[in-house]
Design an enzyme around this catalytic site. Structure first.
Site, PDB file in Angstrom:
ATOM      1  N   GLY A  14      -9.014   5.720   9.454  1.00 57.81           N
ATOM      2  CA  GLY A  14      -7.780   6.103  10.164  1.00 57.81           C
ATOM      3  C   GLY A  14      -7.709   5.709  11.628  1.00 57.81           C
ATOM      4  O   GLY A  14      -6.858   6.214  12.365  1.00 57.81           O
ATOM      5  N   SER A  15      -8.569   4.763  12.047  1.00 60.20           N
ATOM      6  CA  SER A  15      -8.531   4.410  13.474  1.00 60.20           C
ATOM      7  C   SER A  15      -7.231   3.688  13.840  1.00 60.20           C
ATOM      8  O   SER A  15      -6.701   3.881  14.939  1.00 60.20           O
ATOM      9  CB  SER A  15      -9.749   3.572  13.848  1.00 60.20           C
ATOM     10  OG  SER A  15      -9.725   2.334  13.177  1.00 60.20           O
ATOM     11  N   ASN A  16      -6.704   2.875  12.933  1.00 64.64           N
ATOM     12  CA  ASN A  16      -5.416   2.218  13.223  1.00 64.64           C
ATOM     13  C   ASN A  16      -4.283   3.229  13.270  1.00 64.64           C
ATOM     14  O   ASN A  16      -3.404   3.155  14.133  1.00 64.64           O
ATOM     15  CB  ASN A  16      -5.111   1.137  12.182  1.00 64.64           C
ATOM     16  CG  ASN A  16      -5.847  -0.142  12.478  1.00 64.64           C
ATOM     17  OD1 ASN A  16      -5.479  -0.882  13.384  1.00 64.64           O
ATOM     18  ND2 ASN A  16      -6.919  -0.382  11.742  1.00 64.64           N
ATOM     19  N   MET A  92      -5.947   2.040   0.299  1.00 62.22           N
ATOM     20  CA  MET A  92      -6.800   1.367  -0.680  1.00 62.22           C
ATOM     21  C   MET A  92      -6.192   1.204  -2.074  1.00 62.22           C
ATOM     22  O   MET A  92      -6.866   0.732  -2.984  1.00 62.22           O
ATOM     23  CB  MET A  92      -8.137   2.110  -0.805  1.00 62.22           C
ATOM     24  CG  MET A  92      -8.927   2.178   0.482  1.00 62.22           C
ATOM     25  SD  MET A  92      -9.336   0.552   1.130  1.00 62.22           S
ATOM     26  CE  MET A  92     -10.678   0.142   0.043  1.00 62.22           C
ATOM     27  N   ASN A 109       1.366  -4.491   6.343  1.00 62.70           N
ATOM     28  CA  ASN A 109      -0.063  -4.204   6.213  1.00 62.70           C
ATOM     29  C   ASN A 109      -0.830  -4.979   7.284  1.00 62.70           C
ATOM     30  O   ASN A 109      -0.352  -5.984   7.794  1.00 62.70           O
ATOM     31  CB  ASN A 109      -0.549  -4.651   4.823  1.00 62.70           C
ATOM     32  CG  ASN A 109      -2.004  -4.329   4.584  1.00 62.70           C
ATOM     33  OD1 ASN A 109      -2.480  -3.238   4.941  1.00 62.70           O
ATOM     34  ND2 ASN A 109      -2.747  -5.261   4.008  1.00 62.70           N
ATOM     35  N   HIS A 111      -4.617  -6.782   7.937  1.00 66.25           N
ATOM     36  CA  HIS A 111      -5.809  -7.242   7.223  1.00 66.25           C
ATOM     37  C   HIS A 111      -6.771  -7.892   8.221  1.00 66.25           C
ATOM     38  O   HIS A 111      -6.344  -8.700   9.047  1.00 66.25           O
ATOM     39  CB  HIS A 111      -5.410  -8.238   6.135  1.00 66.25           C
ATOM     40  CG  HIS A 111      -6.565  -8.656   5.307  1.00 66.25           C
ATOM     41  ND1 HIS A 111      -7.111  -7.856   4.326  1.00 66.25           N
ATOM     42  CD2 HIS A 111      -7.345  -9.769   5.347  1.00 66.25           C
ATOM     43  CE1 HIS A 111      -8.152  -8.461   3.789  1.00 66.25           C
ATOM     44  NE2 HIS A 111      -8.316  -9.625   4.387  1.00 66.25           N
TER      45      HIS A 111
HETATM   46  C1  GRF Z   1      -8.775  -2.162   8.993  1.00 65.56           C
HETATM   47  O1  GRF Z   1      -9.789  -3.067   9.302  1.00 65.56           O
HETATM   48  C2  GRF Z   1      -7.608  -2.846   8.348  1.00 65.56           C
HETATM   49  O2  GRF Z   1      -7.443  -4.169   8.775  1.00 65.56           O
HETATM   50  C3  GRF Z   1      -7.964  -2.819   6.882  1.00 65.56           C
HETATM   51  O3  GRF Z   1      -8.619  -1.613   6.691  1.00 65.56           O
HETATM   52  C4  GRF Z   1      -9.220  -1.188   7.898  1.00 65.56           C
HETATM   53  C5  GRF Z   1      -8.740   0.204   8.163  1.00 65.56           C
HETATM   54  O4  GRF Z   1      -9.433   0.820   9.208  1.00 65.56           O
HETATM   55  N1  GRF Z   1      -6.793  -2.985   6.062  1.00 65.56           N
HETATM   56  P1  GRF Z   1      -8.945   2.239   9.737  1.00 65.56           P
HETATM   57  O5  GRF Z   1      -8.872   3.176   8.536  1.00 65.56           O
HETATM   58  O6  GRF Z   1      -7.606   2.050  10.379  1.00 65.56           O
HETATM   59  O7  GRF Z   1      -9.997   2.680  10.728  1.00 65.56           O
END
Ligand code: GRF
Length: 192
Positions: A14-16, A92, A109, A111
């Site tokens: 969940g860091s993003n 996922m 999304n 990636h």
């Molecule tokens: C990120 O590297 C994103 O590019 C990929 O999954 C990862 C998610 O990281 N799709 P987070 O859960 O946001 O920390």
């Protein structure tokens, strides 16, 4: 500026998601995160949402009798809300065709590679092990395939001599956290 509504789907760290919420708040942009959807009750992203005071909808994937039942539930949840953008951030599960079709160009999304290279899981590691000199991130619209939708933006970075996988991962995540919120902002407000 008209207020915009987004929904975030995530399954893991969940860091993003956190970077997105904090960016909009710090810039005081009129963006409401309607809720975070997560299918994994143990994911850290849920704790982050609680900490950030964002509503969370958890539907434990394992508790559904079939994939179809789960997909129907997700569609039902989306149909109940009006939103401008559905943001996948480490989600996922593959979204079913019905949802993709219904919300065409409304789902994006991120990636961690320069698509079409290294789609799917463990992209950073795959790029690193392959020995490419450049990798990066891709932000794209979601279509029926895995990491195949139309590309919105890519940011490249050069893998440094002697850089460890961990260091590369950290750099990739840093650029994700910087660019993903800003690209979402652009998509939401560029026509206003
Ligand atoms: C990120 O590297 C994103 O590019 C990929 O999954 C990862 C998610 O990281 N799709 P987070 O859960 O946001 O920390």
């Amino acid at each position: 500026m008209k207020e915009k509504k987004i929904i975030v789907f995530g399954s893991g760290n969940g860091s993003n998601f956190q970077a997105i919420v904090e960016y909009f708040r710090s810039k005081r942009l009129p963006v409401e995160v309607l809720f975070l959807f997560c299918e994994n009750p143990k994911a850290k992203i849920i704790e982050r949402a609680k900490m950030l005071d964002v509503k969370v909808i958890v539907e434990d994937f394992k508790k559904f009798k079939s994939r179809k039942d789960f997909d129907r539930k997700v569609e039902e949840i989306l149909d109940k809300h009006s939103f401008d953008l559905l943001v996948l951030a480490g989600y996922m599960k593959i979204l079913p065709e019905e949802i993709i079709k219904k919300y065409k160009y409304m789902i994006i999304n991120i990636h961690p590679s320069l698509l079409p290279a290294f789609p799917g899981l463990r992209a950073i590691e795959k790029a690193y092990n392959y020995g490419v000199k450049y990798t990066g991130i891709t932000i794209h619209y979601v279509d029926e395939g895995v990491d195949t939708g139309p590309i919105i933006e890519q940011i490249a970075l050069r893998i440094r001599n002697g850089e460890s996988l961990k260091e590369l991962e950290e750099r990739i995540h840093r650029i994700e956290h910087y660019f993903y919120p800003r690209i979402i902002e652009k998509l939401l407000f560029e026509e206003d």
